[in-house]
Design a protein around this motif. Structure first.
Motif, PDB file in Angstrom:
ATOM      1  N   THR A   1     -50.534  72.096  36.206  1.00 34.62           N
ATOM      2  CA  THR A   1     -49.613  71.456  35.268  1.00 34.62           C
ATOM      3  C   THR A   1     -50.262  70.340  34.468  1.00 34.62           C
ATOM      4  O   THR A   1     -49.996  70.193  33.281  1.00 34.62           O
ATOM      5  CB  THR A   1     -48.388  70.917  36.033  1.00 34.62           C
ATOM      6  OG1 THR A   1     -47.793  72.010  36.727  1.00 34.62           O
ATOM      7  CG2 THR A   1     -47.373  70.319  35.088  1.00 34.62           C
ATOM      8  N   PHE A   2     -51.108  69.553  35.082  1.00 35.41           N
ATOM      9  CA  PHE A   2     -51.687  68.403  34.384  1.00 35.41           C
ATOM     10  C   PHE A   2     -53.100  68.657  33.866  1.00 35.41           C
ATOM     11  O   PHE A   2     -53.609  67.891  33.076  1.00 35.41           O
ATOM     12  CB  PHE A   2     -51.648  67.164  35.286  1.00 35.41           C
ATOM     13  CG  PHE A   2     -50.245  66.755  35.614  1.00 35.41           C
ATOM     14  CD1 PHE A   2     -49.460  66.111  34.666  1.00 35.41           C
ATOM     15  CD2 PHE A   2     -49.691  67.056  36.836  1.00 35.41           C
ATOM     16  CE1 PHE A   2     -48.155  65.757  34.947  1.00 35.41           C
ATOM     17  CE2 PHE A   2     -48.385  66.697  37.135  1.00 35.41           C
ATOM     18  CZ  PHE A   2     -47.614  66.056  36.181  1.00 35.41           C
TER      19      PHE A   2
ATOM     20  N   TYR B   1     -46.921  74.407  30.265  1.00 35.60           N
ATOM     21  CA  TYR B   1     -45.613  73.759  30.193  1.00 35.60           C
ATOM     22  C   TYR B   1     -45.669  72.421  29.459  1.00 35.60           C
ATOM     23  O   TYR B   1     -44.789  72.094  28.689  1.00 35.60           O
ATOM     24  CB  TYR B   1     -45.049  73.575  31.606  1.00 35.60           C
ATOM     25  CG  TYR B   1     -43.682  72.944  31.640  1.00 35.60           C
ATOM     26  CD1 TYR B   1     -42.559  73.680  31.258  1.00 35.60           C
ATOM     27  CD2 TYR B   1     -43.501  71.628  32.058  1.00 35.60           C
ATOM     28  CE1 TYR B   1     -41.299  73.118  31.284  1.00 35.60           C
ATOM     29  CE2 TYR B   1     -42.243  71.065  32.090  1.00 35.60           C
ATOM     30  CZ  TYR B   1     -41.142  71.809  31.700  1.00 35.60           C
ATOM     31  OH  TYR B   1     -39.890  71.241  31.727  1.00 35.60           O
ATOM     32  N   ARG B   2     -46.705  71.647  29.706  1.00 35.37           N
ATOM     33  CA  ARG B   2     -46.806  70.306  29.122  1.00 35.37           C
ATOM     34  C   ARG B   2     -47.616  70.261  27.824  1.00 35.37           C
ATOM     35  O   ARG B   2     -47.902  69.187  27.321  1.00 35.37           O
ATOM     36  CB  ARG B   2     -47.415  69.348  30.132  1.00 35.37           C
ATOM     37  CG  ARG B   2     -46.557  69.200  31.368  1.00 35.37           C
ATOM     38  CD  ARG B   2     -46.914  67.976  32.161  1.00 35.37           C
ATOM     39  NE  ARG B   2     -46.248  67.932  33.439  1.00 35.37           N
ATOM     40  CZ  ARG B   2     -44.976  67.644  33.644  1.00 35.37           C
ATOM     41  NH1 ARG B   2     -44.197  67.393  32.633  1.00 35.37           N
ATOM     42  NH2 ARG B   2     -44.460  67.614  34.860  1.00 35.37           N
TER      43      ARG B   2
ATOM     44  N   ASN C   1     -48.058  70.013  24.179  1.00 31.79           N
ATOM     45  CA  ASN C   1     -47.167  69.523  23.129  1.00 31.79           C
ATOM     46  C   ASN C   1     -47.417  70.167  21.781  1.00 31.79           C
ATOM     47  O   ASN C   1     -46.549  70.160  20.919  1.00 31.79           O
ATOM     48  CB  ASN C   1     -47.304  68.003  22.989  1.00 31.79           C
ATOM     49  CG  ASN C   1     -46.863  67.296  24.253  1.00 31.79           C
ATOM     50  OD1 ASN C   1     -45.846  67.641  24.825  1.00 31.79           O
ATOM     51  ND2 ASN C   1     -47.638  66.318  24.683  1.00 31.79           N
TER      52      ASN C   1
ATOM     53  N   TRP D   1     -45.673  79.954  31.550  1.00 33.11           N
ATOM     54  CA  TRP D   1     -44.970  79.482  30.351  1.00 33.11           C
ATOM     55  C   TRP D   1     -45.609  80.056  29.082  1.00 33.11           C
ATOM     56  O   TRP D   1     -45.671  79.411  28.045  1.00 33.11           O
ATOM     57  CB  TRP D   1     -44.928  77.952  30.284  1.00 33.11           C
ATOM     58  CG  TRP D   1     -44.282  77.325  31.479  1.00 33.11           C
ATOM     59  CD1 TRP D   1     -44.921  76.827  32.574  1.00 33.11           C
ATOM     60  CD2 TRP D   1     -42.879  77.176  31.722  1.00 33.11           C
ATOM     61  NE1 TRP D   1     -44.006  76.365  33.478  1.00 33.11           N
ATOM     62  CE2 TRP D   1     -42.737  76.556  32.976  1.00 33.11           C
ATOM     63  CE3 TRP D   1     -41.744  77.496  30.991  1.00 33.11           C
ATOM     64  CZ2 TRP D   1     -41.499  76.260  33.513  1.00 33.11           C
ATOM     65  CZ3 TRP D   1     -40.511  77.187  31.537  1.00 33.11           C
ATOM     66  CH2 TRP D   1     -40.403  76.575  32.778  1.00 33.11           C
TER      67      TRP D   1
ATOM     68  N   TYR E   1     -44.480  79.724  25.390  1.00 31.27           N
ATOM     69  CA  TYR E   1     -44.724  78.512  24.599  1.00 31.27           C
ATOM     70  C   TYR E   1     -45.880  78.690  23.620  1.00 31.27           C
ATOM     71  O   TYR E   1     -45.965  77.972  22.636  1.00 31.27           O
ATOM     72  CB  TYR E   1     -45.028  77.327  25.506  1.00 31.27           C
ATOM     73  CG  TYR E   1     -43.845  76.749  26.251  1.00 31.27           C
ATOM     74  CD1 TYR E   1     -42.642  77.431  26.369  1.00 31.27           C
ATOM     75  CD2 TYR E   1     -43.935  75.515  26.852  1.00 31.27           C
ATOM     76  CE1 TYR E   1     -41.579  76.903  27.051  1.00 31.27           C
ATOM     77  CE2 TYR E   1     -42.863  74.966  27.542  1.00 31.27           C
ATOM     78  CZ  TYR E   1     -41.692  75.664  27.639  1.00 31.27           C
ATOM     79  OH  TYR E   1     -40.632  75.130  28.320  1.00 31.27           O
TER      80      TYR E   1
END
Length: 151
Positions: free
Chosen positions: A59-60, A78-79, A81, A105, A108
């Protein structure tokens, strides 16, 4: 193709079956709400690729790398932008390599995904119970005809 599963173990086992069939350069796109089991499904794929390392969601960090029968790139966008952010990490070099790529995800960044890939959608089925999931697998491209073996 549609599967109704009622445990985390079933989700992992379905992923393992797919992982055992995967070839170099295959791309798996995962979609589903938070907590549906995308990372558990990925753990199963890793088992099918003979990867012994613990699988965690990147995730990060956006991408984690693992080594087994084939190299595995596990993305979590997911993160992300901005679509340019994923391009800047060299996304194309990852997915157009001889490794298997799993993208959580993926919807996206759909415009960056090659047309030939496997799309896996995971849905919770709370009316059946807390661990029930519906998994729908669609593939695009003849290279993925081997997915028919899952039935």
């Amino acid at each position: 193709m549609e599967f109704i599963l009622n445990s985390v173990e079933d989700t992992i086992n379905l992923g393992k079956k797919i992982g055992s069939l995967l070839n170099a350069g295959d791309i798996i796109c995962l979609n589903g709400d938070l907590g549906t089991g995308k990372t558990h499904f990925t753990k199963g794929i890793a088992k099918g690729l003979n990867i012994d390392d613990p699988i965690t969601s990147p995730t990060f960090t956006i991408v984690n790398e693992y080594y087994g029968r084939l190299k595995l790139y596990h993305f979590d966008v997911y993160r992300v932008n901005d679509i340019d952010e994923i391009a800047e990490i060299g996304f194309d070099e990852y997915i157009f390599s001889d490794a298997v790529s799993i993208i959580e995800w993926a919807n996206y960044i759909e415009e960056l995904i090659p047309k030939e890939c496997i799309w896996v959608s995971i849905y919770k089925l709370p009316e059946k119970g807390p661990n029930y999931r519906k998994i729908i697998i669609k593939y695009h491209g003849n290279r993925y005809d081997y997915i028919k073996e899952l039935k």
